[in-house]
Write a protein that holds these residues in place. Sequence first.
Motif, PDB file in Angstrom:
ATOM      1  N   GLU A 189       0.827  -1.208   0.000  1.00 61.66           N
ATOM      2  CA  GLU A 189       0.000   0.000   0.000  1.00 61.66           C
ATOM      3  C   GLU A 189       0.865   1.263   0.000  1.00 61.66           C
ATOM      4  O   GLU A 189       0.593   2.211  -0.729  1.00 61.66           O
ATOM      5  CB  GLU A 189      -0.920   0.004   1.223  1.00 61.66           C
ATOM      6  CG  GLU A 189      -1.838   1.201   1.262  1.00 61.66           C
ATOM      7  CD  GLU A 189      -2.766   1.190   2.468  1.00 61.66           C
ATOM      8  OE1 GLU A 189      -3.236   2.283   2.831  1.00 61.66           O
ATOM      9  OE2 GLU A 189      -3.019   0.111   3.033  1.00 61.66           O
ATOM     10  N   ARG A 190       1.909   1.256   0.795  1.00 61.78           N
ATOM     11  CA  ARG A 190       2.788   2.437   0.856  1.00 61.78           C
ATOM     12  C   ARG A 190       3.468   2.666  -0.487  1.00 61.78           C
ATOM     13  O   ARG A 190       3.572   3.795  -0.958  1.00 61.78           O
ATOM     14  CB  ARG A 190       3.832   2.261   1.969  1.00 61.78           C
ATOM     15  CG  ARG A 190       4.741   3.441   2.179  1.00 61.78           C
ATOM     16  CD  ARG A 190       3.943   4.654   2.659  1.00 61.78           C
ATOM     17  NE  ARG A 190       4.809   5.791   2.855  1.00 61.78           N
ATOM     18  CZ  ARG A 190       5.156   6.649   1.896  1.00 61.78           C
ATOM     19  NH1 ARG A 190       4.712   6.491   0.674  1.00 61.78           N
ATOM     20  NH2 ARG A 190       5.947   7.666   2.169  1.00 61.78           N
ATOM     21  N   ALA A 191       3.916   1.607  -1.126  1.00 60.43           N
ATOM     22  CA  ALA A 191       4.569   1.745  -2.435  1.00 60.43           C
ATOM     23  C   ALA A 191       3.570   2.227  -3.485  1.00 60.43           C
ATOM     24  O   ALA A 191       3.914   3.057  -4.337  1.00 60.43           O
ATOM     25  CB  ALA A 191       5.197   0.422  -2.849  1.00 60.43           C
ATOM     26  N   GLN A 192       2.343   1.737  -3.427  1.00 61.01           N
ATOM     27  CA  GLN A 192       1.319   2.147  -4.391  1.00 61.01           C
ATOM     28  C   GLN A 192       0.986   3.625  -4.275  1.00 61.01           C
ATOM     29  O   GLN A 192       0.558   4.245  -5.233  1.00 61.01           O
ATOM     30  CB  GLN A 192       0.029   1.340  -4.188  1.00 61.01           C
ATOM     31  CG  GLN A 192       0.111  -0.077  -4.660  1.00 61.01           C
ATOM     32  CD  GLN A 192      -1.119  -0.891  -4.288  1.00 61.01           C
ATOM     33  OE1 GLN A 192      -1.701  -0.716  -3.220  1.00 61.01           O
ATOM     34  NE2 GLN A 192      -1.507  -1.796  -5.168  1.00 61.01           N
ATOM     35  N   ASN A 193       1.170   4.183  -3.099  1.00 56.67           N
ATOM     36  CA  ASN A 193       0.813   5.570  -2.842  1.00 56.67           C
ATOM     37  C   ASN A 193       2.024   6.486  -2.828  1.00 56.67           C
ATOM     38  O   ASN A 193       2.036   7.485  -2.114  1.00 56.67           O
ATOM     39  CB  ASN A 193       0.048   5.674  -1.521  1.00 56.67           C
ATOM     40  CG  ASN A 193      -1.301   4.990  -1.622  1.00 56.67           C
ATOM     41  OD1 ASN A 193      -2.048   5.244  -2.550  1.00 56.67           O
ATOM     42  ND2 ASN A 193      -1.586   4.112  -0.699  1.00 56.67           N
ATOM     43  N   GLU A 194       3.029   6.151  -3.607  1.00 58.40           N
ATOM     44  CA  GLU A 194       4.246   6.958  -3.701  1.00 58.40           C
ATOM     45  C   GLU A 194       4.320   7.563  -5.100  1.00 58.40           C
ATOM     46  O   GLU A 194       4.906   6.972  -6.015  1.00 58.40           O
ATOM     47  CB  GLU A 194       5.482   6.104  -3.402  1.00 58.40           C
ATOM     48  CG  GLU A 194       6.761   6.870  -3.328  1.00 58.40           C
ATOM     49  CD  GLU A 194       6.771   7.953  -2.271  1.00 58.40           C
ATOM     50  OE1 GLU A 194       7.409   8.978  -2.503  1.00 58.40           O
ATOM     51  OE2 GLU A 194       6.137   7.778  -1.204  1.00 58.40           O
ATOM     52  N   PRO A 195       3.731   8.746  -5.292  1.00 59.46           N
ATOM     53  CA  PRO A 195       3.661   9.326  -6.640  1.00 59.46           C
ATOM     54  C   PRO A 195       5.020   9.733  -7.221  1.00 59.46           C
ATOM     55  O   PRO A 195       5.156   9.853  -8.430  1.00 59.46           O
ATOM     56  CB  PRO A 195       2.758  10.549  -6.442  1.00 59.46           C
ATOM     57  CG  PRO A 195       2.892  10.897  -5.007  1.00 59.46           C
ATOM     58  CD  PRO A 195       3.139   9.597  -4.284  1.00 59.46           C
ATOM     59  N   GLU A 196       6.016   9.921  -6.368  1.00 55.45           N
ATOM     60  CA  GLU A 196       7.326  10.362  -6.851  1.00 55.45           C
ATOM     61  C   GLU A 196       8.117   9.252  -7.528  1.00 55.45           C
ATOM     62  O   GLU A 196       9.101   9.517  -8.208  1.00 55.45           O
ATOM     63  CB  GLU A 196       8.151  10.935  -5.696  1.00 55.45           C
ATOM     64  CG  GLU A 196       7.532  12.165  -5.064  1.00 55.45           C
ATOM     65  CD  GLU A 196       8.302  12.620  -3.853  1.00 55.45           C
ATOM     66  OE1 GLU A 196       9.434  12.143  -3.631  1.00 55.45           O
ATOM     67  OE2 GLU A 196       7.766  13.461  -3.120  1.00 55.45           O
TER      68      GLU A 196
END
Length: 174
Positions: free
Chosen positions: A23-30
């Motif tokens: 989830e954290r990786a999916q929400n990393e727009p950079e």
Amino acid sequence: MKTSVMVFHPNIARSRINAALMERAQNEPELDLVVRDMYALYPDFHINVEEEQRVADGADRLVFQFPFYWYSAPALMKQWEDEVLSSGWAYGPDARIAGKRMMLAVSTGGLKDTYSVEGKHHAAMSELLLPYRIMTQYLGLEFEEPFIVHGAYAPDLDDGALAAVAQEYVARLH
């Protein structure tokens, strides 16, 4: 760097660590990455080899994220390796995968000190993950230091600690 994160967890809904990392990786727009829940993609274990090779072709780095079960990876990950890493594509004179990077993101049930010569498992994680390092050498990949989260069931891995671990994961993906 374009990164393909392949999450091989047979029951991600029941996972604390792998679900939080995913989830954290999916929400990393950079980050230029694609996060893929492999068991959701292939619940019947019928891997679309051409699609998997296409995704890997488009990536600079392959990340295999999985829980460490019985000193190995879940069954679908092994099947993915057997089918996708084929002669002529992954190795051999016309191989296309060489030169990419590969990283493992591994969760364990046991605490870090149990993975040592003196510990319960009588081997360090570096020894237990050696087949993956050898595979990368064979395929001409660059092996990045694994990201390992120990103690999936440890009482001190509360929500705050897990959020910090997920942040560390994203930093490693940069």
